[in-house]
Scaffold this motif. Structure first.
Motif, mmCIF file in Angstrom:
data_model
loop_
_atom_site.group_PDB
_atom_site.id
_atom_site.type_symbol
_atom_site.label_atom_id
_atom_site.label_comp_id
_atom_site.label_asym_id
_atom_site.label_seq_id
_atom_site.Cartn_x
_atom_site.Cartn_y
_atom_site.Cartn_z
ATOM 1 N N ALA A 185 13.348 1.151 -7.503
ATOM 2 C CA ALA A 185 12.276 0.269 -7.022
ATOM 3 C C ALA A 185 11.108 1.137 -6.594
ATOM 4 N N ILE A 186 9.897 0.616 -6.785
ATOM 5 C CA ILE A 186 8.681 1.327 -6.380
ATOM 6 C C ILE A 186 7.799 0.378 -5.589
ATOM 7 N N MET A 187 7.336 0.862 -4.432
ATOM 8 C CA MET A 187 6.400 0.087 -3.621
ATOM 9 C C MET A 187 5.053 0.801 -3.610
ATOM 10 N N ILE A 188 4.011 0.092 -4.041
ATOM 11 C CA ILE A 188 2.651 0.607 -3.982
ATOM 12 C C ILE A 188 2.025 0.097 -2.689
ATOM 13 N N GLY A 189 1.646 1.007 -1.790
ATOM 14 C CA GLY A 189 1.144 0.605 -0.477
ATOM 15 C C GLY A 189 -0.336 0.870 -0.287
ATOM 16 N N GLY A 190 -0.831 0.467 0.891
ATOM 17 C CA GLY A 190 -2.235 0.681 1.232
ATOM 18 C C GLY A 190 -3.191 -0.250 0.538
ATOM 19 N N LEU A 191 -2.698 -1.376 0.030
ATOM 20 C CA LEU A 191 -3.549 -2.292 -0.732
ATOM 21 C C LEU A 191 -4.287 -3.258 0.201
ATOM 22 N N GLY A 192 -5.319 -3.886 -0.341
ATOM 23 C CA GLY A 192 -6.066 -4.884 0.415
ATOM 24 C C GLY A 192 -7.417 -4.411 0.894
ATOM 25 N N VAL A 193 -7.589 -3.105 1.057
ATOM 26 C CA VAL A 193 -8.864 -2.583 1.551
ATOM 27 C C VAL A 193 -9.851 -2.404 0.408
ATOM 28 N N GLY A 194 -9.460 -1.693 -0.622
ATOM 29 C CA GLY A 194 -10.320 -1.524 -1.795
ATOM 30 C C GLY A 194 -9.969 -2.542 -2.864
ATOM 31 N N THR A 254 -6.864 -4.473 -7.410
ATOM 32 C CA THR A 254 -6.837 -5.239 -8.659
ATOM 33 C C THR A 254 -6.174 -4.438 -9.771
ATOM 34 N N ASP A 255 -6.429 -3.143 -9.838
ATOM 35 C CA ASP A 255 -5.784 -2.291 -10.846
ATOM 36 C C ASP A 255 -4.270 -2.324 -10.691
ATOM 37 N N ALA A 256 -3.799 -2.204 -9.459
ATOM 38 C CA ALA A 256 -2.357 -2.224 -9.212
ATOM 39 C C ALA A 256 -1.758 -3.572 -9.601
ATOM 40 N N ILE A 257 -2.459 -4.654 -9.283
ATOM 41 C CA ILE A 257 -1.965 -5.994 -9.590
ATOM 42 C C ILE A 257 -1.872 -6.223 -11.092
ATOM 43 N N MET A 258 -2.894 -5.832 -11.821
ATOM 44 C CA MET A 258 -2.998 -6.179 -13.228
ATOM 45 C C MET A 258 -2.358 -5.157 -14.173
ATOM 46 N N LYS A 259 -2.308 -3.899 -13.786
ATOM 47 C CA LYS A 259 -1.839 -2.868 -14.705
ATOM 48 C C LYS A 259 -0.354 -2.517 -14.540
ATOM 49 N N LEU A 260 0.230 -2.913 -13.418
ATOM 50 C CA LEU A 260 1.643 -2.611 -13.186
ATOM 51 C C LEU A 260 2.495 -3.854 -13.415
ATOM 52 N N ILE A 308 7.184 -4.200 -9.874
ATOM 53 C CA ILE A 308 6.666 -3.287 -8.860
ATOM 54 C C ILE A 308 6.256 -4.092 -7.638
ATOM 55 N N THR A 309 6.741 -3.692 -6.464
ATOM 56 C CA THR A 309 6.402 -4.376 -5.217
ATOM 57 C C THR A 309 5.089 -3.836 -4.669
ATOM 58 N N LEU A 310 4.230 -4.740 -4.190
ATOM 59 C CA LEU A 310 2.928 -4.353 -3.651
ATOM 60 C C LEU A 310 2.882 -4.635 -2.150
ATOM 61 N N ALA A 311 2.431 -3.651 -1.384
ATOM 62 C CA ALA A 311 2.358 -3.777 0.072
ATOM 63 C C ALA A 311 0.903 -3.735 0.520
ATOM 64 N N PHE A 312 0.518 -4.694 1.350
ATOM 65 C CA PHE A 312 -0.862 -4.850 1.786
ATOM 66 C C PHE A 312 -1.018 -4.503 3.261
ATOM 67 N N THR A 313 -2.079 -3.772 3.590
ATOM 68 C CA THR A 313 -2.439 -3.567 4.990
ATOM 69 C C THR A 313 -3.153 -4.823 5.471
#
Length: 407
Positions: free
Chosen positions: A186-195, A200-206, A210-215
């Motif tokens: 499993a992979i979590m991409i973190g630090g999202l929501g600010v930029g 958007t790249d993480a949402i659309m290209k992965l 893949i789990t996405l984590a938002f600040t």
């Protein structure tokens, strides 16, 4: 002598012409300008002192409130424009026409700290400033189960209902039977929501696995998280926690601190939880000191578990007590094994992904963390394409957490 000779040569009966005197002012032009500037400054100072403006110097947020029309009036109205359709859509998301529940915006005075609740309509749209606790919580996201929400002091926050929990309801789809038989990653991409761009790249290209984590920061983290869920990504909320070098290294406003009381940290927790909805669990954002302090972590984990959330520790603190506390409360828990882009170069990211595969084969489960850097997204996307052919299954974070607990 010359003057006397002139007088003698002047004809009788004629006076000597007199010189005209110039009019002289008692002050110079520069002195007049200085006095004028002084008067302007005195007038400005008097206005500032005697003008009683309670909001002077304070940030101002303007809220547009639209009154909802009665059902009969809506039927008689002509076709809505695009703007009106958007407003109607938001009213449907709130769903308050059926329950009669009122929405409120809590405004906090920056000087005195006093709170003032302003009631808004179901379709009200509020502005939002990153990291400002005085701003309103975002509207309820589409696809969010209303039974798993309750009104908190800063907005809607998750809650367990009967046998339903956010961790289970908002977990991404996965082949659990297949995951039980194969090594999983499993992979979590973190630090999202600010930029918005990198998010958007993480949402659309992965891929959705893949789990996405938002600040909790950014102009509209709820909207971005909603878009992520629409692309079948599982969503986690990151809580800013105190690092060892705080305040030199500051995670942001409303950071959970070891110097605060449990009630103060819980108040900050409620603010973070209200920033968006539809997340399966929480994760730390920085926080090496906080996550290693049992007295500080206990109330946070207890509250999150009571609300049906899972807990993910990114593994950055070797002294973390999160796993021990979560285990004692039978809370779904996961811990990161490797930071994939700790060195953000293509070669180092590839090397970290290879190591993640080795951990998965050895233990059956491996969890990696990364940020939404272009190099990270590019190398992870390439690596995933041949992963299952190498005998390893990519799964959402919740699936890996459940497998870790059962193994």
């Amino acid at each position: 002598m010359t003057e006397t000779a002139d007088d003698l040569s002047t004809p009788l009966g004629q006076d000597k012409p007199r010189r005209k005197r110039r009019l002289r002012l008692p002050f110079t032009a520069m002195q007049a300008l200085a006095v004028l500037l002084g008067l302007v400054l005195v007038a400005f100072a008097g206005f500032a002192i005697f003008n009683k403006d309670p909001l002077g110097g304070e940030p101002i947020s303007r809220v547009a409130i639209r009154e909802s029309k009665p059902a009969a009036e809506e039927k008689a109205a002509p076709a809505a424009t695009g703007h009106e359709t958007k407003a109607a859509s938001k009213q449907a998301v709130h769903g308050d026409q059926k329950t009669g529940e009122q929405k409120t915006v809590t405004i906090i005075d920056g000087s005195s700290g006093s709170r003032h609740d302003v009631v808004i309509g179901a379709g009200g749209e509020t502005g939002d400033k990153a990291g400002d606790p005085a701003t309103a919580a975002p509207a309820v996201m589409t696809g969010v189960d209303q039974r798993l929400l309750e009104k908190g002091r800063y907005g809607m926050i998750p809650v367990a209902a009967a046998d339903m929990k956010p961790f289970s309801v908002y977990a991404a789809d996965a082949d659990r039977t297949k995951a039980a038989k194969m090594p999983v990653v499993a992979i979590m991409i973190g630090g999202l929501g600010v930029g918005a761009a990198k998010t958007t790249d993480a949402i659309m290209k992965l891929p959705g696995a893949i789990t996405l984590a938002f600040t909790p920061y950014g102009a509209d983290p709820a909207k971005l998280a909603e878009r992520a869920r629409a692309q079948r990504h599982e969503v986690f909320l990151q809580l800013p926690m105190e690092p060892y070098d705080f305040p030199d290294n500051d995670p942001g406003p409303q950071t959970l601190l070891t110097s605060l009381t449990a009630d103060q940290n819980l108040d900050r927790l409620y603010w973070h939880l209200s920033r968006m909805q539809g997340y399966a669990g929480i994760a730390n954002f920085m926080g090496a000191r906080f996550i290693a302090t049992e007295a500080a972590m206990q109330p946070i984990i207890r509250e999150a578990n009571k609300r049906g959330l899972g807990l993910f520790d990114d593994g950055s603190s070797p002294r973390s007590v999160a796993g021990q506390i979560a285990s004692s409360q039978a809370m779904p828990f996961g811990k990161g094994d490797i930071a994939i882009d700790a060195v953000p170069t293509a070669n180092e990211v590839d090397r970290a992904l290879t190591k993640l595969e080795s951990i998965a084969r050895e233990r059956g489960v491996a969890i990696g963390t990364a940020s939404a850097l272009p190099v990270s997204i590019d190398r992870i996307s390439t690596w995933i394409k041949g992963l299952e052919g190498r005998g390893i299954l990519l799964v959402p974070l919740t699936t890996a957490m459940l497998k870790s607990k059962s193994s």
